[in-house]
Design an enzyme around this catalytic site. Sequence first.
Site, PDB file in Angstrom:
ATOM      1  CG  ASN A 104     -11.539   5.541   6.159  1.00 51.27           C
ATOM      2  OD1 ASN A 104     -11.883   6.844   6.361  1.00 51.27           O
ATOM      3  ND2 ASN A 104     -10.301   5.203   5.855  1.00 51.27           N
ATOM      4  CB  CYS A 128      -7.063  -2.012   3.033  1.00 48.83           C
ATOM      5  SG  CYS A 128      -7.992  -0.772   3.729  1.00 48.83           S
ATOM      6  CG  ASN A 137     -12.566   1.802   2.303  1.00 50.47           C
ATOM      7  OD1 ASN A 137     -12.259   2.265   1.424  1.00 50.47           O
ATOM      8  ND2 ASN A 137     -12.265   2.141   3.539  1.00 50.47           N
ATOM      9  CG  ASN A 163      -2.057   0.860   1.263  1.00 49.51           C
ATOM     10  OD1 ASN A 163      -2.814   0.986   2.092  1.00 49.51           O
ATOM     11  ND2 ASN A 163      -2.286   1.587   0.184  1.00 49.51           N
ATOM     12  CB  SER A 208      -8.957   0.877   8.265  1.00 53.06           C
ATOM     13  OG  SER A 208      -8.990   1.139   6.859  1.00 53.06           O
ATOM     14  CG  ASN A 261      -8.788   7.593  -0.812  1.00 53.21           C
ATOM     15  OD1 ASN A 261      -7.985   6.945   0.025  1.00 53.21           O
ATOM     16  ND2 ASN A 261     -10.296   7.217  -0.483  1.00 53.21           N
ATOM     17  CD  GLN A 294      -4.754   5.270   0.896  1.00 53.17           C
ATOM     18  OE1 GLN A 294      -3.598   4.664   0.815  1.00 53.17           O
ATOM     19  NE2 GLN A 294      -5.992   4.718   0.418  1.00 53.17           N
ATOM     20  CD  GLU A 305      -7.612   1.241   0.607  1.00 54.88           C
ATOM     21  OE1 GLU A 305      -7.658   2.598   1.000  1.00 54.88           O
ATOM     22  OE2 GLU A 305      -6.621   0.591   0.263  1.00 54.88           O
ATOM     23  NE  ARG A 306     -14.118   6.119   2.166  1.00 56.39           N
ATOM     24  CZ  ARG A 306     -14.505   6.826   2.879  1.00 56.39           C
ATOM     25  NH1 ARG A 306     -15.936   7.594   2.604  1.00 56.39           N
ATOM     26  NH2 ARG A 306     -14.004   7.381   4.067  1.00 56.39           N
TER      27      ARG A 306
END
Length: 274
Positions: free
Chosen positions: A154, A214, A187, A12, A216, A65, A45, A205-206
Amino acid sequence: MIYFTKMQGLGNDFIVIDNIEGDVSLSTEEIRQLSDRRFGIGFDQLLMVESASTKSVDFRYVIFNADGSEVSQCGNGARCFALYLQKKDLTNKNTITVETNSGNLVLTINQDKSVRVEMGEPNFVPSEIPFITQSQAIEYSLEGQKVGVLSIGNPHAVIILKDIDTEDIEDIATRLQNSDYFPESVNVGFMQILARNEINLRVIERGVGETLACGSGACAAVIHGIQLGLLEDKVKVHLKGGDALVEFYRDAVYLSGPGEFVYEGAVNVRSDTS
């Protein structure tokens, strides 16, 4: 000219910018340009270090994002954020408190340079996620799927599948993200349970799409599995970019894993609309 550090946590990837002086301001379009993997730097991100608003907190942690939208939480980014602060001599602490739009996080840098993030309490109240439904439940029937819904800063939707590599997960995720159930999108995590202390996970993910990891989302998946009685309170999560450890004790969730520096650079941002 904006100076940045490229970092990654389990694949990520992020750029981190020191904005303690408050002199960096990027438009949505400028963030989108920077995130482009062919014409920009490329990242999932963008993370900004800003001054905290209260004395009891060390820094403010701001997250955008790739599509330029601001979000409140990113666990993998939080680990990179902590390592960045120490490497840049912005702090000499091993335990750092940072504020986000969804509350404070406690980041602990271990001796091996892995980072444990206290992610706070999960939120299951539909109106606060936000999630449109008539009543609160552990699982909901949405778009033909059984879905767990909760917020870890989120909004997250969690779906359990027997094999996360054979289902058309992108189509399922897109339908949920574009549905009226989630006013701020969501998400979507797809969990395959291997044992009571081990899962495979993919997350769409949105504002980003599928990422290699990811943080979270890993927390949301484990919490949902625990709620259903399928998982223990300490779970290894296998993501495409590597493994993370999630612990859930007495309503507090912890995420542990690595963060890596990739390179540093500078960029002159010029928006098409400027």
